[in-house]
Design an enzyme around this catalytic site. Structure first.
Site, PDB file in Angstrom:
ATOM      1  N   TYR A 208      27.458 -17.576 -24.014  1.00  9.58           N
ATOM      2  CA  TYR A 208      26.006 -16.637 -23.791  1.00  9.58           C
ATOM      3  C   TYR A 208      24.985 -16.594 -24.899  1.00  9.58           C
ATOM      4  O   TYR A 208      23.729 -16.817 -24.584  1.00  9.58           O
ATOM      5  CB  TYR A 208      26.544 -15.119 -23.528  1.00  9.58           C
ATOM      6  CG  TYR A 208      25.610 -14.234 -23.193  1.00  9.58           C
ATOM      7  CD1 TYR A 208      25.024 -14.390 -21.893  1.00  9.58           C
ATOM      8  CD2 TYR A 208      25.453 -13.191 -23.740  1.00  9.58           C
ATOM      9  CE1 TYR A 208      23.995 -13.507 -21.462  1.00  9.58           C
ATOM     10  CE2 TYR A 208      24.324 -12.107 -23.396  1.00  9.58           C
ATOM     11  CZ  TYR A 208      23.694 -12.473 -22.084  1.00  9.58           C
ATOM     12  OH  TYR A 208      22.803 -11.536 -21.602  1.00  9.58           O
TER      13      TYR A 208
ATOM     14  N   TYR B   6       7.344 -24.378 -23.667  1.00  9.79           N
ATOM     15  CA  TYR B   6       6.433 -24.193 -22.381  1.00  9.79           C
ATOM     16  C   TYR B   6       5.285 -23.453 -22.806  1.00  9.79           C
ATOM     17  O   TYR B   6       3.905 -23.837 -22.274  1.00  9.79           O
ATOM     18  CB  TYR B   6       7.054 -23.552 -21.324  1.00  9.79           C
ATOM     19  CG  TYR B   6       7.866 -24.481 -20.231  1.00  9.79           C
ATOM     20  CD1 TYR B   6       7.030 -24.992 -19.077  1.00  9.79           C
ATOM     21  CD2 TYR B   6       8.885 -25.329 -20.665  1.00  9.79           C
ATOM     22  CE1 TYR B   6       7.656 -25.783 -18.273  1.00  9.79           C
ATOM     23  CE2 TYR B   6       9.461 -26.223 -19.922  1.00  9.79           C
ATOM     24  CZ  TYR B   6       8.743 -26.547 -18.638  1.00  9.79           C
ATOM     25  OH  TYR B   6       9.470 -27.563 -17.940  1.00  9.79           O
TER      26      TYR B   6
ATOM     27  N   LYS C 164       4.611 -22.721 -14.678  1.00 14.10           N
ATOM     28  CA  LYS C 164       3.517 -23.512 -14.784  1.00 14.10           C
ATOM     29  C   LYS C 164       3.066 -24.130 -13.410  1.00 14.10           C
ATOM     30  O   LYS C 164       1.514 -23.963 -13.465  1.00 14.10           O
ATOM     31  CB  LYS C 164       4.180 -24.737 -15.891  1.00 14.10           C
ATOM     32  CG  LYS C 164       3.316 -26.095 -15.729  1.00 14.10           C
ATOM     33  CD  LYS C 164       4.011 -27.148 -16.717  1.00 14.10           C
ATOM     34  CE  LYS C 164       3.109 -28.265 -16.933  1.00 14.10           C
ATOM     35  NZ  LYS C 164       3.016 -29.064 -15.650  1.00 14.10           N
TER      36      LYS C 164
ATOM     37  N   ASN D  60      13.791 -24.444 -14.846  1.00 16.11           N
ATOM     38  CA  ASN D  60      13.432 -24.490 -13.339  1.00 16.11           C
ATOM     39  C   ASN D  60      12.263 -23.404 -13.066  1.00 16.11           C
ATOM     40  O   ASN D  60      11.452 -23.476 -12.429  1.00 16.11           O
ATOM     41  CB  ASN D  60      14.650 -24.116 -12.304  1.00 16.11           C
ATOM     42  CG  ASN D  60      15.279 -25.567 -12.166  1.00 16.11           C
ATOM     43  OD1 ASN D  60      15.013 -26.463 -12.545  1.00 16.11           O
ATOM     44  ND2 ASN D  60      16.811 -25.136 -11.837  1.00 16.11           N
TER      45      ASN D  60
ATOM     46  N   LYS E  15      24.431 -23.083 -17.888  1.00 15.39           N
ATOM     47  CA  LYS E  15      23.653 -23.798 -16.771  1.00 15.39           C
ATOM     48  C   LYS E  15      22.362 -22.977 -16.570  1.00 15.39           C
ATOM     49  O   LYS E  15      21.286 -23.241 -16.275  1.00 15.39           O
ATOM     50  CB  LYS E  15      24.347 -24.081 -15.460  1.00 15.39           C
ATOM     51  CG  LYS E  15      25.157 -25.255 -15.605  1.00 15.39           C
ATOM     52  CD  LYS E  15      26.212 -25.457 -14.316  1.00 15.39           C
ATOM     53  CE  LYS E  15      25.134 -25.991 -13.385  1.00 15.39           C
ATOM     54  NZ  LYS E  15      25.919 -26.420 -12.110  1.00 15.39           N
TER      55      LYS E  15
ATOM     56  N   THR F 191      22.214  -1.843 -22.993  1.00  9.16           N
ATOM     57  CA  THR F 191      21.664  -0.940 -21.889  1.00  9.16           C
ATOM     58  C   THR F 191      22.826  -0.482 -20.885  1.00  9.16           C
ATOM     59  O   THR F 191      23.934  -0.970 -20.528  1.00  9.16           O
ATOM     60  CB  THR F 191      20.850  -1.700 -21.308  1.00  9.16           C
ATOM     61  OG1 THR F 191      19.637  -2.306 -22.037  1.00  9.16           O
ATOM     62  CG2 THR F 191      20.095  -0.981 -19.892  1.00  9.16           C
TER      63      THR F 191
END
Length: 323
Positions: free
Chosen positions: A145, A159, A105, A99, A91, A175
């Protein structure tokens, strides 16, 4: 500059908040603390340039104030989370990315997606350049994942192409550093916690699989340089110096002075045999490469886990992986 950092209470996100504040930025940290920790940002609570918003980015984001840059780092990211929080991972990779891109944007903000070397899966190309499309098992345990991040990259580029959002994609390789969760199932927290608490140090497979470990301070510097660049294609950030898992375990044992024994367990499903970044793009475009030696970084990280252990914040239920 005013930045929104989603997942700002997490390991990398909290260090990014520190870095931006030190640069004189104003930082809005957004986190629902499903895996992040308020301890990671407690030292920032009195900073007038820092704001914390408790929110799940998988739901609609209503940010009234202006924002110049969005760093989307929200996501459970450890092997233990793949089994514990698979739907939340999917999600936040899909809805959370949608979102935050929509917010970028609307606000005309620059946008940086925290992607991952996991998009390469168990690679057949070594080291991995950004042009490699990967070898991922979409229905495996790790697939939630891997595919969430691959989808997030696709949406970010959509986008950029359709709505002209100024986007960046960083593919983060292994990391480490202070503020990692001791029980999150990644290899350095696992081994460090086991070494410091006298438990057997678990190596999966025969330990010949390799990883390359980048200190979080180096990584955050690279992330900042990427956001400041004009590069919209993915960029690998990590350490190109490989080390076997068994060598890492021995280093942690030696540096910590632990008497723990190294034990071997079966290799988890879809665990990659080699993982190492091709840094040509980062070196050429960002003039970046890691500087912190692994031994130096491990000493600092072990000091952190030692304090955590002394405070009694270590879970005994360590989940296994070579990540």
């Amino acid at each position: 500059m005013r930045a929104l950092v989603t997942g700002g209470g997490g390991f990398i996100g909290s260090h990014l908040c520190d870095f931006l504040l030190a640069k004189g930025w104003t930082v809005v940290c957004m986190d629902n603390f499903i895996t992040g920790s308020e301890r990671n940002i407690a030292h920032l609570s009195s900073n007038p340039s820092f704001q914390l918003i408790r929110h799940d980015v998988s739901t609609f984001i209503d940010l009234e104030s202006s924002v110049d840059c969005i760093f989307h780092f929200a996501s459970p990211a450890s092997p233990a989370d793949f089994q514990r929080l698979p739907i939340q991972i999917l999600k936040v990779g899909a809805l959370g990315t949608h979102n935050t891109l929509g917010l970028a944007k609307a606000k005309k903000a620059k946008y940086l997606l925290a992607s991952t070397s996991e998009v390469y899966g168990d690679p057949e190309v070594h080291p991995q350049p950004e042009s490699y499309w990967g070898r991922v098992n979409p229905i495996g345990i790790r697939g939630v994942y891997d595919e969430a991040k691959r989808f997030a990259e696709a949406m970010t580029m959509a986008y950029h192409r359709i709505h002209a959002v100024e986007t960046r994609i960083v593919r983060i390789f292994n990391t480490y550093g202070p503020r990692m969760r001791p029980d999150d199932g990644r290899i350095i927290p696992n081994l460090a916690t086991q070494a410091l608490t006298g438990q057997p140090m678990t190596v999966y497979g025969d330990g010949s699989q390799t990883r390359s470990f980048c200190h979080v301070s180096d990584l955050v510097e690279g992330i900042y340089r990427l956001m400041e660049s004009n590069q919209n294609q993915p960029v690998n950030l990590g350490n190109p110096k490989e080390i076997t898992v068994l060598e890492l375990a021995q280093k942690i044992k030696d540096i910590s002075g632990s008497k723990s024994k190294i034990v071997f367990h079966p290799l988890p499903a879809d665990d990659p045999k080699r993982r190492c970044p091709d840094l040509t793009r980062a070196r050429t475009l960002l003039h970046w490469e890691p500087r912190v030696p692994v031994e130096e970084g491990l000493r600092e990280t072990l000091d952190y886990f030692r304090k955590v252990a002394q405070a009694g914040n270590v879970s005994s239920g360590l989940a296994g992986a070579s990540r």
